[in-house]
Design an enzyme around this catalytic site. Sequence first.
Site, PDB file in Angstrom:
ATOM      1  N   GLU A 118       0.849  -1.196   0.000  1.00  0.00           N
ATOM      2  CA  GLU A 118       0.000   0.000   0.000  1.00  0.00           C
ATOM      3  C   GLU A 118       0.881   1.241   0.000  1.00  0.00           C
ATOM      4  O   GLU A 118       2.021   1.196   0.425  1.00  0.00           O
ATOM      5  CB  GLU A 118      -0.896   0.006   1.254  1.00  0.00           C
ATOM      6  CG  GLU A 118      -1.860  -1.165   1.322  1.00  0.00           C
ATOM      7  CD  GLU A 118      -2.581  -1.249   2.672  1.00  0.00           C
ATOM      8  OE1 GLU A 118      -2.974  -0.196   3.208  1.00  0.00           O
ATOM      9  OE2 GLU A 118      -2.722  -2.362   3.190  1.00  0.00           O
ATOM     10  N   LYS A 120       2.433   4.583   1.293  1.00  0.00           N
ATOM     11  CA  LYS A 120       2.639   5.225   2.585  1.00  0.00           C
ATOM     12  C   LYS A 120       2.414   6.718   2.374  1.00  0.00           C
ATOM     13  O   LYS A 120       3.272   7.429   1.879  1.00  0.00           O
ATOM     14  CB  LYS A 120       4.055   4.953   3.089  1.00  0.00           C
ATOM     15  CG  LYS A 120       4.253   5.394   4.503  1.00  0.00           C
ATOM     16  CD  LYS A 120       5.591   4.930   5.036  1.00  0.00           C
ATOM     17  CE  LYS A 120       5.750   5.385   6.472  1.00  0.00           C
ATOM     18  NZ  LYS A 120       5.509   6.826   6.647  1.00  0.00           N
ATOM     19  N   ASP A 122       1.915  10.596   2.998  1.00  0.00           N
ATOM     20  CA  ASP A 122       2.542  11.556   3.898  1.00  0.00           C
ATOM     21  C   ASP A 122       1.459  12.422   4.536  1.00  0.00           C
ATOM     22  O   ASP A 122       1.206  13.535   4.119  1.00  0.00           O
ATOM     23  CB  ASP A 122       3.512  12.413   3.084  1.00  0.00           C
ATOM     24  CG  ASP A 122       4.467  13.158   3.979  1.00  0.00           C
ATOM     25  OD1 ASP A 122       4.521  12.842   5.180  1.00  0.00           O
ATOM     26  OD2 ASP A 122       5.146  14.063   3.480  1.00  0.00           O
ATOM     27  N   GLU A 175      -5.456   7.455   7.165  1.00  0.00           N
ATOM     28  CA  GLU A 175      -4.480   8.536   7.059  1.00  0.00           C
ATOM     29  C   GLU A 175      -5.197   9.769   6.523  1.00  0.00           C
ATOM     30  O   GLU A 175      -5.850   9.713   5.488  1.00  0.00           O
ATOM     31  CB  GLU A 175      -3.367   8.105   6.087  1.00  0.00           C
ATOM     32  CG  GLU A 175      -2.160   8.997   6.078  1.00  0.00           C
ATOM     33  CD  GLU A 175      -1.179   8.686   7.213  1.00  0.00           C
ATOM     34  OE1 GLU A 175      -1.453   7.765   8.012  1.00  0.00           O
ATOM     35  OE2 GLU A 175      -0.149   9.382   7.304  1.00  0.00           O
ATOM     36  N   TYR A 227      -7.493   2.362   6.045  1.00  0.00           N
ATOM     37  CA  TYR A 227      -6.696   1.195   5.661  1.00  0.00           C
ATOM     38  C   TYR A 227      -6.705   0.053   6.660  1.00  0.00           C
ATOM     39  O   TYR A 227      -6.072  -0.971   6.450  1.00  0.00           O
ATOM     40  CB  TYR A 227      -5.259   1.594   5.332  1.00  0.00           C
ATOM     41  CG  TYR A 227      -4.506   2.259   6.466  1.00  0.00           C
ATOM     42  CD1 TYR A 227      -4.305   3.634   6.457  1.00  0.00           C
ATOM     43  CD2 TYR A 227      -3.993   1.520   7.521  1.00  0.00           C
ATOM     44  CE1 TYR A 227      -3.615   4.258   7.484  1.00  0.00           C
ATOM     45  CE2 TYR A 227      -3.307   2.130   8.545  1.00  0.00           C
ATOM     46  CZ  TYR A 227      -3.119   3.489   8.524  1.00  0.00           C
ATOM     47  OH  TYR A 227      -2.439   4.092   9.547  1.00  0.00           O
ATOM     48  N   LYS A 322      10.723   2.663   2.683  1.00  0.00           N
ATOM     49  CA  LYS A 322      10.872   4.073   2.330  1.00  0.00           C
ATOM     50  C   LYS A 322      11.482   4.251   0.942  1.00  0.00           C
ATOM     51  O   LYS A 322      12.342   3.479   0.541  1.00  0.00           O
ATOM     52  CB  LYS A 322      11.775   4.769   3.363  1.00  0.00           C
ATOM     53  CG  LYS A 322      11.163   4.895   4.748  1.00  0.00           C
ATOM     54  CD  LYS A 322      10.066   5.938   4.763  1.00  0.00           C
ATOM     55  CE  LYS A 322       9.534   6.216   6.147  1.00  0.00           C
ATOM     56  NZ  LYS A 322      10.383   7.085   6.945  1.00  0.00           N
ATOM     57  N   CYS A 416      33.336  30.904  22.761  1.00  0.00           N
ATOM     58  CA  CYS A 416      31.887  30.700  22.729  1.00  0.00           C
ATOM     59  C   CYS A 416      31.189  31.958  22.205  1.00  0.00           C
ATOM     60  O   CYS A 416      31.446  33.053  22.698  1.00  0.00           O
ATOM     61  CB  CYS A 416      31.386  30.373  24.128  1.00  0.00           C
ATOM     62  SG  CYS A 416      29.591  30.302  24.242  1.00  0.00           S
ATOM     63  N   CYS A 419      29.167  33.402  25.476  1.00  0.00           N
ATOM     64  CA  CYS A 419      29.790  33.912  26.700  1.00  0.00           C
ATOM     65  C   CYS A 419      31.278  34.206  26.530  1.00  0.00           C
ATOM     66  O   CYS A 419      31.935  34.644  27.463  1.00  0.00           O
ATOM     67  CB  CYS A 419      29.585  32.929  27.846  1.00  0.00           C
ATOM     68  SG  CYS A 419      30.531  31.416  27.645  1.00  0.00           S
ATOM     69  N   CYS A 438      31.661  24.543  25.115  1.00  0.00           N
ATOM     70  CA  CYS A 438      31.823  25.681  26.004  1.00  0.00           C
ATOM     71  C   CYS A 438      31.688  25.114  27.412  1.00  0.00           C
ATOM     72  O   CYS A 438      30.680  24.500  27.742  1.00  0.00           O
ATOM     73  CB  CYS A 438      30.734  26.731  25.755  1.00  0.00           C
ATOM     74  SG  CYS A 438      30.618  27.933  27.089  1.00  0.00           S
ATOM     75  N   CYS A 443      27.081  29.759  31.199  1.00  0.00           N
ATOM     76  CA  CYS A 443      26.944  30.297  29.838  1.00  0.00           C
ATOM     77  C   CYS A 443      25.461  30.540  29.526  1.00  0.00           C
ATOM     78  O   CYS A 443      24.648  29.628  29.618  1.00  0.00           O
ATOM     79  CB  CYS A 443      27.538  29.293  28.850  1.00  0.00           C
ATOM     80  SG  CYS A 443      27.188  29.677  27.133  1.00  0.00           S
TER      81      CYS A 443
HETATM   82 ZN   LIG Z   1      29.352  29.773  26.443  1.00  0.00          ZN
END
Ligand SMILES: [Zn+2]
Length: 676
Positions: A118, A120, A122, A175, A227, A322, A416, A419, A438, A443
């Site tokens: 069947e 699939k 979306d 679906e 389904y 898929k 960073c 900070c 960091c 931070c």
């Molecule tokens: Zn930081």
Amino acid sequence: MNKKEVEARITELRKLLERHRVLYHVYDKPEISDEVYDSLMRELENLEKNNPEFYSSLSPTVRIGGDTIDHFEKVIHEVKQWSFDNVFNFQELLDWEDRNLTILKKENIKETPTYVAEMKIDGLKVVLTYENGNFVRAATRGNGEIGEDITENIKTVKSIPLVLPEKISITVVGEAWMKKKDLERINKEREKDGLALYANTRNLAAGTLRQLDPKIVATRNIQIYAYDIEQLRLRDTEHSSAKCKTQEEELELLSKFGFLVNKDRKVCKNLKEAQIFYEKWIEKRHTEDYGIDGLVIKINERYLWDELGHTAKCPRGGIAYKFPAEVVATKLLGITVQVGRTGAITPVAELAPVLLAGSTVSRATLHNEDEIKRLDVRVGDTVSLRKAGDVIPEIFDVIKDLRPKNAKAFVMPTNCPSCDSKLSRIQIGKELSAALYCLNKSCPAQHLEGLIHFVSKKGMNIDGLGERIIETFHDIGLITDASSIYKLKKEDIEGLEGFGEKSAINIIASIENSRTVPLHRFLYSLGIRHVGEQTAKDIAKHFSNLKEISEAQVEKLSEIEGVGEKVADALVSYFANSSNQKLLARLIPNLKVTSEKVITDGKLFNKTFVITGTLPSLSRDEAKELIEKNGGKVTTSVSKSTNYLLAGIGGGSKRDDAIKFDIKIISEEDLKKLIA
Ligand SMILES: [Zn+2]
């Protein structure tokens, strides 16, 4: 007309309109024009308006949408709503079959399954409940156990019946999806109104199902492909007419009942045939009105499906196959760096927006410095981007021929961005981390990410505090740490720029709602390294409260299934940290954390069971649940350490094994006596 004649006419019109709905929306073979249909509908509307005693909540006239609601109620699914495991190529598909055949062989079943392939779609899974032939409830899948009640919205959907041709009680799964041309139409309208556009049909379907005004839903033209009929619900009923031997029969029955069923499917004698069908659809996938992200391959024979049962996560009898990832090329406009909750620094690709697998993508993670070097990706480059299923889009290649002459290699910042502390790699186990960190515990960026994690859906689930609001409150010092969230008052928020009384009330209400929380979600919300949702669930089964977890030693923690030494170390060092201790001392008094500890002193404690055959009243999953609730354990194969074989009708080699090992064989009735 007298009342009797009015009633008869109303009944007749409802039947007639339903018949023409099926012809139009299910079979695509209308017998009357839209104008005639509309005039019949108007006649019915008028009769109902003037004769309210004949009102029915399931009349075709309700499809124009009822009253606005103010929120969605939670619905506990009667049957757990699983999702399928994924495969990505033919070999993986064959491996799936092999695993199933091995299981069937153990049960002495020689038959080889056939399959139904069947589409699939979306879209979004919806669960529709009918009692005595009447539509009573629609729910979203939610987390599989609890969904949201969207009954009023689904009533407006013309591809499902409100009244079944037979007075039976069934649960139908389908679906919900939207047509591509409806996405275009709605986005055009929204653009005119200056509203945000929907990125794809799936977002549109999700946004539509979550509308509080069913009248808006009615204008959106949402579709549902049915389904599945939940066979479990039928087990104890006399509704044998809805019991099917095969998946294909079930699909045919659904369309006989007046549901829209996708005709793009194929019964396959074997997986080779399924593969041919799959390859054909890779080519054709974009030609349909709906988005498709693969096929679902299901074992056609119901009894084989039931025999195979479930893994911890999904049914074994079906699998999502898929389609290959989709690929596009786009331009890399810049690279920014993000500071995560643990201090990890992630470079992010800022891209020229591009449509990929149906969504607009403008950012992609570059993971870390090593990955940037491996790809040799530079700002200004044209890059190849791909996406498979729900995975985050990733850059997998750079088209070097298109590189601008002056493009320079990217250099990771040494400090960073939030900070300005010096960044460094950290020791993880025996290795040095690929990511820079960091290490500044105060931070601001880490702190903010930690708060966003704390309130997230899988954590404390404070949906009134979205990322933007947290950021604002954090910036102005209204929220300083997790415990300060529970000190917030309406007056603190009301009057801030962009916040009125109503939004203040909503935020406070969602904070209040979060005070009662199951232990695993609280544990997850703390953002302890390596403690994801599943790990938090595994841990919560073994302790009554956070205090017990915080006092547990590494040895005890790492004994828990699903918790390794790495996680145990992270937990112990989290609770040993004095600033964490102080935070918890401030936080816990605000909460009511509920225990999820699994009973270990039940009547079946320390007893191991194996189940075989068909039991008279319990399904295998129910029997398993019953045993576990009483402290027992269920394993799949008989060994010397098995205490009982719970046997029903049928069942193969397990019974022989039990006799061989001299293991007690008991019936469902015996089991019930054991726990009585
Ligand atoms: Zn930081």
